[in-house]
Scaffold this motif. Structure first.
Motif, PDB file in Angstrom:
ATOM      1  N   MET A   1      10.825  -0.200 -11.065  1.00  0.00           N
ATOM      2  CA  MET A   1      12.027  -0.616 -10.847  1.00  0.00           C
ATOM      3  C   MET A   1      12.176  -1.501  -9.676  1.00  0.00           C
ATOM      4  SD  MET A   1      14.658   2.778 -10.262  1.00  0.00           S
ATOM      5  CE  MET A   1      14.022   3.447 -12.287  1.00  0.00           C
ATOM      6  N   ALA A   2      13.044  -1.881  -9.807  1.00  0.00           N
ATOM      7  CA  ALA A   2      13.405  -3.375  -8.525  1.00  0.00           C
ATOM      8  C   ALA A   2      15.266  -2.682  -8.081  1.00  0.00           C
ATOM      9  CB  ALA A   2      13.564  -4.887  -9.652  1.00  0.00           C
ATOM     10  N   SER A   3      16.055  -3.368  -7.151  1.00  0.00           N
ATOM     11  CA  SER A   3      17.241  -3.323  -6.272  1.00  0.00           C
ATOM     12  C   SER A   3      16.801  -4.292  -5.573  1.00  0.00           C
ATOM     13  CB  SER A   3      16.656  -1.863  -6.006  1.00  0.00           C
ATOM     14  OG  SER A   3      16.136  -1.745  -4.861  1.00  0.00           O
ATOM     15  N   GLY A   4      18.213  -4.235  -4.808  1.00  0.00           N
ATOM     16  CA  GLY A   4      18.352  -5.692  -3.762  1.00  0.00           C
ATOM     17  C   GLY A   4      19.664  -5.342  -2.750  1.00  0.00           C
ATOM     18  N   GLY A   5      19.634  -6.165  -2.060  1.00  0.00           N
ATOM     19  CA  GLY A   5      20.409  -6.333  -0.933  1.00  0.00           C
ATOM     20  C   GLY A   5      20.838  -7.238   0.083  1.00  0.00           C
ATOM     21  N   TYR A   6      21.940  -7.819   0.404  1.00  0.00           N
ATOM     22  CA  TYR A   6      21.836  -8.460   1.021  1.00  0.00           C
ATOM     23  C   TYR A   6      21.903  -7.600   2.989  1.00  0.00           C
ATOM     24  CZ  TYR A   6      24.282 -11.525  -1.971  1.00  0.00           C
ATOM     25  OH  TYR A   6      24.201 -12.461  -2.395  1.00  0.00           O
ATOM     26  N   TYR A   7      21.105  -8.240   3.725  1.00  0.00           N
ATOM     27  CA  TYR A   7      20.910  -7.822   5.285  1.00  0.00           C
ATOM     28  C   TYR A   7      21.838  -8.965   6.029  1.00  0.00           C
ATOM     29  CZ  TYR A   7      18.106  -5.146   2.882  1.00  0.00           C
ATOM     30  OH  TYR A   7      17.174  -4.107   2.317  1.00  0.00           O
ATOM     31  N   GLY A   8      22.549  -8.228   6.857  1.00  0.00           N
ATOM     32  CA  GLY A   8      23.890  -9.407   7.511  1.00  0.00           C
ATOM     33  C   GLY A   8      24.904  -8.982   7.249  1.00  0.00           C
ATOM     34  N   GLY A 162       4.141  18.128 -10.666  1.00  0.00           N
ATOM     35  CA  GLY A 162       5.445  18.745  -9.999  1.00  0.00           C
ATOM     36  C   GLY A 162       5.605  17.162 -10.208  1.00  0.00           C
ATOM     37  N   ARG A 163       7.596  17.264 -10.403  1.00  0.00           N
ATOM     38  CA  ARG A 163       7.926  15.544 -10.561  1.00  0.00           C
ATOM     39  C   ARG A 163       8.426  15.320  -9.190  1.00  0.00           C
ATOM     40  NH1 ARG A 163       9.370  13.518 -15.230  1.00  0.00           N
ATOM     41  NH2 ARG A 163      11.322  12.661 -14.674  1.00  0.00           N
ATOM     42  N   TYR A 164       7.925  13.807  -8.357  1.00  0.00           N
ATOM     43  CA  TYR A 164       7.745  14.061  -7.014  1.00  0.00           C
ATOM     44  C   TYR A 164       8.641  12.761  -7.181  1.00  0.00           C
ATOM     45  CZ  TYR A 164       4.759  17.595  -5.985  1.00  0.00           C
ATOM     46  OH  TYR A 164       3.967  18.518  -6.174  1.00  0.00           O
ATOM     47  N   PRO A 165      10.059  11.987  -6.297  1.00  0.00           N
ATOM     48  CA  PRO A 165      10.364  11.243  -6.235  1.00  0.00           C
ATOM     49  C   PRO A 165       9.734  10.870  -5.154  1.00  0.00           C
ATOM     50  CG  PRO A 165      11.920  12.620  -4.960  1.00  0.00           C
ATOM     51  CD  PRO A 165      10.477  13.605  -6.090  1.00  0.00           C
ATOM     52  N   LEU A 166      10.122   8.978  -5.541  1.00  0.00           N
ATOM     53  CA  LEU A 166       9.376   8.119  -4.563  1.00  0.00           C
ATOM     54  C   LEU A 166      10.497   7.499  -3.858  1.00  0.00           C
ATOM     55  CD1 LEU A 166       6.061   7.128  -6.009  1.00  0.00           C
ATOM     56  CD2 LEU A 166       6.265   8.753  -4.167  1.00  0.00           C
ATOM     57  N   GLY A 167      10.998   6.905  -3.035  1.00  0.00           N
ATOM     58  CA  GLY A 167      11.432   6.364  -2.478  1.00  0.00           C
ATOM     59  C   GLY A 167      13.257   6.752  -2.413  1.00  0.00           C
ATOM     60  N   PRO A 168      14.442   6.624  -1.785  1.00  0.00           N
ATOM     61  CA  PRO A 168      14.812   4.613  -1.295  1.00  0.00           C
ATOM     62  C   PRO A 168      13.690   3.893  -0.751  1.00  0.00           C
ATOM     63  CG  PRO A 168      16.414   5.945  -0.822  1.00  0.00           C
ATOM     64  CD  PRO A 168      15.533   7.371  -1.096  1.00  0.00           C
ATOM     65  N   LEU A 169      13.359   3.055  -0.845  1.00  0.00           N
ATOM     66  CA  LEU A 169      12.558   1.616  -0.321  1.00  0.00           C
ATOM     67  C   LEU A 169      13.415   1.664   0.992  1.00  0.00           C
ATOM     68  CD1 LEU A 169       9.788   0.531  -0.256  1.00  0.00           C
ATOM     69  CD2 LEU A 169      11.275  -1.829  -0.954  1.00  0.00           C
ATOM     70  N   GLN A 170      12.833   1.511   2.279  1.00  0.00           N
ATOM     71  CA  GLN A 170      13.724   1.460   4.077  1.00  0.00           C
ATOM     72  C   GLN A 170      12.793  -0.015   3.946  1.00  0.00           C
ATOM     73  OE1 GLN A 170      13.526   5.070   5.940  1.00  0.00           O
ATOM     74  NE2 GLN A 170      15.518   5.231   4.926  1.00  0.00           N
ATOM     75  N   ALA A 188      17.800   2.493  -5.346  1.00  0.00           N
ATOM     76  CA  ALA A 188      16.855   2.643  -6.699  1.00  0.00           C
ATOM     77  C   ALA A 188      15.754   2.909  -5.935  1.00  0.00           C
ATOM     78  CB  ALA A 188      16.244   1.158  -7.458  1.00  0.00           C
ATOM     79  N   TYR A 189      14.966   3.927  -6.829  1.00  0.00           N
ATOM     80  CA  TYR A 189      13.716   4.754  -6.408  1.00  0.00           C
ATOM     81  C   TYR A 189      12.950   5.378  -7.977  1.00  0.00           C
ATOM     82  CZ  TYR A 189      16.934   8.905  -8.454  1.00  0.00           C
ATOM     83  OH  TYR A 189      16.863   9.972  -8.924  1.00  0.00           O
ATOM     84  N   ASP A 190      12.012   6.001  -7.839  1.00  0.00           N
ATOM     85  CA  ASP A 190      11.304   5.965  -8.604  1.00  0.00           C
ATOM     86  C   ASP A 190      10.792   7.729  -8.549  1.00  0.00           C
ATOM     87  OD1 ASP A 190      11.074   3.728 -11.056  1.00  0.00           O
ATOM     88  OD2 ASP A 190      10.446   3.083  -8.660  1.00  0.00           O
ATOM     89  N   THR A 191       9.837   8.080 -10.363  1.00  0.00           N
ATOM     90  CA  THR A 191       9.422   8.869  -9.844  1.00  0.00           C
ATOM     91  C   THR A 191       7.971   9.381 -10.354  1.00  0.00           C
ATOM     92  OG1 THR A 191      11.660  10.399 -10.817  1.00  0.00           O
ATOM     93  CG2 THR A 191       9.713  11.853 -10.576  1.00  0.00           C
TER      94      THR A 191
END
Length: 466
Positions: A1-8, A162-170, A188-191
């Motif tokens: 799963m991908a996500s994106g953003g601007y920094y600045g 169990g089901r464990y969430p991974l993310g969000p990426l920082q 975005a996050y994954d499980t």
């Protein structure tokens, strides 16, 4: 799963802060956010600069004033430059595998793509993971060129299903002097699904409902002969020589004759989840043993070609399960096993006091082979379990007594457990007491020996399970 953003300060981008709120780059609070990101070094420089400026004003020292202004201006300039920096970065995460047994490792692959025209500065990549999966992974990316990418990976492991969430990426963006840090989070996050441990079971033979879809299966043939003239729609891979032209002309679509209709044997695996039936918690508890045994039995019977259904004491089953359960030895068997493993990954204790709900489901029809994993049974619940045998072709029960498990490995079954075993065996069950720390494979073979000893001529019966 991908996500994106601007920094600045690019007004075209937005991304999530640590608290999950959306941070618009064009907002006036952006500069205050940058000032709030001052590190201990940056705050120290700012405080020292302000103190030096005050002392210079009191003492009338112009040189000290210049030093104070320099010390105070450096972290402010770094925060402003960091705030105005424009980085457009996309992040993605991939789990390998996304479904992993308990006590096994999974690898998480992270990828950062710089999709802007400028190279990035120093970046610190951090992924949020639950504490049961291990420490929070951190990676330092020195410099990502324009259009470049960086890939890193880390491992996660859990002894608890169990089901464990991974993310969000920082991502942490910092200046070369270490005066300021800005942290931004992708949305975005994954499980990661941690399923119960599955032990491969040996092929034993216990009498009961028919053996499966393979050897010894019963066939329903047409009255007119070998072929059932009732046509069905053409499916990819059907032999064109089986086309039934009269029905094709009648229905306007290609129809084929059915040669035979194999009857698939059914198996129900019952899991007792009552909170009052189990004591203790953790990977080595009696309840986790029962969940792992249920998962192993489900997979084993699916591989042997049975239509398998998972049932709990609440009367519930797997979402999407058909009336006859999930069919084995088909293209959907792997998906069926995955759905049942996902259900067992999150199954928990119920507040039910009785097994009546499960009995109501079982008595609605012939369930074929019944494999059950029970906790503590009082006399009333043992009577309910005894009646479950009436609607099944064969019944095998594994009893986990809390008193025996509390004493640890090597403890003998309590007298109460022996009495419940006798009640079930008199009702026709193949009942086995499971001591603490016992191997499921050994219990599986013991059930085979107990059934064979009770019925020496069972090998000549047309039914059984392998």
């Amino acid at each position: 799963m991908a996500s994106g953003g601007y920094y600045g300060a690019d007004p075209g981008g937005s991304f999530a802060d640590d608290d999950g709120a959306t941070n618009d780059k064009g907002d006036k609070s952006g500069l205050r956010t940058a000032l709030a990101g001052l590190t201990t070094r940056g705050r120290s420089f700012l405080a020292a600069g302000i103190a030096a400026a005050i002392c210079a004003y009191v003492l009338g020292q112009s040189d000290l004033l210049r030093v104070g202004l320099l010390l105070a201006a450096l972290p402010l300039v770094c925060a402003g430059v960091l705030y105005r920096t424009r980085y457009r970065v996309a992040g993605s995460r991939r789990l390998s595998p996304a479904r992993v047994p308990a006590s096994s490792e999974a690898r998480v692959h992270l990828r950062i793509d710089n999709i802007s025209r400028l190279p990035t500065g120093l970046l610190m990549l951090q992924d949020r993971v639950p504490y049961v999966l291990g420490p929070r992974p951190r990676f330092v990316l020195d410099r990502v060129e324009a259009g470049g990418r960086r890939e890193v990976s880390y491992r996660v492991r859990s002894d608890l299903r169990g089901r464990y969430p991974l993310g969000p990426l920082q991502l942490r963006l910092t200046d070369p002097f270490g005066m300021c840090e800005l942290t931004r989070s992708f949305a975005a996050y994954d499980t990661l699904t941690v399923i119960p441990r599955v032990e491969p079971l040996p092929p034993v033979r216990l009498t009961g409902e028919a053996k499966g879809y393979g050897d010894g299966r019963n066939r329903s043939l047409a009255l007119a002969g070998e072929d059932d003239v009732i046509p069905r729609g053409y499916r990819y891979g059907d032999d064109l020589r089986r086309v039934h032209w009269r029905s094709t002309a009648r229905y306007g679509e290609l129809m084929v004759r059915r040669e035979e209709q194999p009857q698939r044997s059914r198996c129900t695996v019952l899991l007792d989840t009552r909170d009052m039936a189990f004591q203790g918690a953790g990977p080595d508890s009696a309840f986790e043993w029962a969940v792992s045994g249920t998962a192993s039995a489900l997979v084993h019977m699916l591989e042997r070609g049975f239509s398998v259904r998972l049932l709990t004491d609440t009367g519930s089953s797997v979402p999407g399960e058909g009336a006859d359960g999930f069919a084995g030895t088909s293209q959907e068997s792997a998906d069926a096993a995955g759905l049942m493993m996902d259900t067992l990954a999150v199954v928990d204790h119920s507040d039910m006091a009785s097994l009546s709900s499960a009995y109501d489901v079982l008595r609605s029809g012939n369930e074929g082979l019944l494999i059950a994993f029970f906790g503590d049974l009082d006399e009333a619940q043992a009577s309910v379990v005894a009646k479950m045998r009436q609607r099944s072709g064969g019944a095998i029960a594994f009893l986990l007594d809390s008193e025996t498990w509390a004493q640890g490995p090597g403890a003998q079954p309590a007298p109460r457990c022996a009495e419940r075993l006798r009640m079930l065996q008199e009702a026709g069950w193949t009942a086995v007491a499971v001591p603490a720390g016992a191997s499921l494979v050994d219990m599986w073979r013991q059930a085979d020996r107990d059934r064979s000893g009770a019925h020496p001529s069972s090998t000549s019966t047309a039914g059984g399970w392998a």
